[in-house]
Design an enzyme around this catalytic site. Sequence first.
Site, PDB file in Angstrom:
ATOM      1  N   HIS A 162      -7.518 -16.625  -8.040  1.00 50.97           N
ATOM      2  CA  HIS A 162      -7.555 -16.792  -7.164  1.00 50.97           C
ATOM      3  C   HIS A 162      -6.101 -17.332  -5.755  1.00 50.97           C
ATOM      4  O   HIS A 162      -4.818 -16.706  -6.779  1.00 50.97           O
ATOM      5  CB  HIS A 162      -7.109 -18.242  -7.169  1.00 50.97           C
ATOM      6  CG  HIS A 162      -5.835 -19.023  -8.049  1.00 50.97           C
ATOM      7  ND1 HIS A 162      -5.280 -19.534  -7.814  1.00 50.97           N
ATOM      8  CD2 HIS A 162      -6.475 -18.666  -9.726  1.00 50.97           C
ATOM      9  CE1 HIS A 162      -4.274 -19.639  -8.591  1.00 50.97           C
ATOM     10  NE2 HIS A 162      -5.003 -19.384 -10.082  1.00 50.97           N
ATOM     11  N   ASP A 163      -5.966 -17.628  -4.648  1.00 47.79           N
ATOM     12  CA  ASP A 163      -4.515 -17.240  -3.651  1.00 47.79           C
ATOM     13  C   ASP A 163      -4.387 -15.635  -3.881  1.00 47.79           C
ATOM     14  O   ASP A 163      -2.831 -15.714  -3.223  1.00 47.79           O
ATOM     15  CB  ASP A 163      -4.186 -18.282  -3.967  1.00 47.79           C
ATOM     16  CG  ASP A 163      -4.554 -19.700  -4.254  1.00 47.79           C
ATOM     17  OD1 ASP A 163      -4.827 -20.320  -3.079  1.00 47.79           O
ATOM     18  OD2 ASP A 163      -4.029 -20.343  -5.304  1.00 47.79           O
ATOM     19  N   GLY A 210      -2.931 -15.184 -10.377  1.00 46.47           N
ATOM     20  CA  GLY A 210      -3.247 -15.433  -9.150  1.00 46.47           C
ATOM     21  C   GLY A 210      -1.684 -15.904  -8.452  1.00 46.47           C
ATOM     22  O   GLY A 210      -0.721 -15.183  -8.738  1.00 46.47           O
TER      23      GLY A 210
END
Length: 261
Positions: A118-119, A136
């Site tokens: 994520h991200d 992440g």
Amino acid sequence: MNQPLAYVHPGAKIAKNVVIEPFTTIHNNVVIGEGTWIGSNVTIMEGARIGKNCSIFPGAVISAIPQDKKFDDEDTITVIGDNTTVRECVTINRGTTDRMKTVIGKNCWIMAYCHIAHDCIVGDNCIFSNNSTLAGHINVGDYVILAGMAAIQQFCSIGRHAFVTGGSLVRKDVPPFVKAGREPLSYVGINSIGLRRRGFTTEKIREIQDIYRILYQKNYNNSQAVAIIEAEMQATAERDEILEFIKNSQRGIMKGYFSSN
């Protein structure tokens, strides 16, 4: 696209000339651009935004929810740029409230079994070899190559045109234009082969080498090296990119090979 053995949610927006092979599942709130090929047994979950002329190979899972206990079902997305290839069993998770999105740029090649958490923000023209793993909140510049089984710690940054050798554990930021290897991860030279392939002149490559000699081979600390580079090296786009990367590094940059740290 008329494939009766694939499931496509009525809310998905699928462009013309998209091929979806049997046994693939495409969820609601998905957008897929023209000319993209989706192989068999692919799962594309809510929030995916896939560009034109991409190839997604069997077993890939795109835009699954983050592997983050803080995630609270925020409305986030995964963006994959045009002409990007995602090979077998790659997993790419969507964003959290930190950035609200995970982004893979254009013309990338993500090989089998890679994981992008994520991200993460990945630039254009990157190559991630088999089993490379991004935790992440990672930033990866354009034209970065990760050799097989490289593992990148969360919140790290990798500068443009960098090459990270196979099996590397990346715990610090990797500046632009360099080769990174050894354990702990260290500067092992500039990525001269990659730079030549991308049109950098011999003079430009020599300039980049001179900058990194000051930073990594003269036994200066980073602050001293930055001051000397600013004072003695002609201002160019590459010089300023390197200095900006060092100054903005949140985790600190990787060490040189002469360092005892």
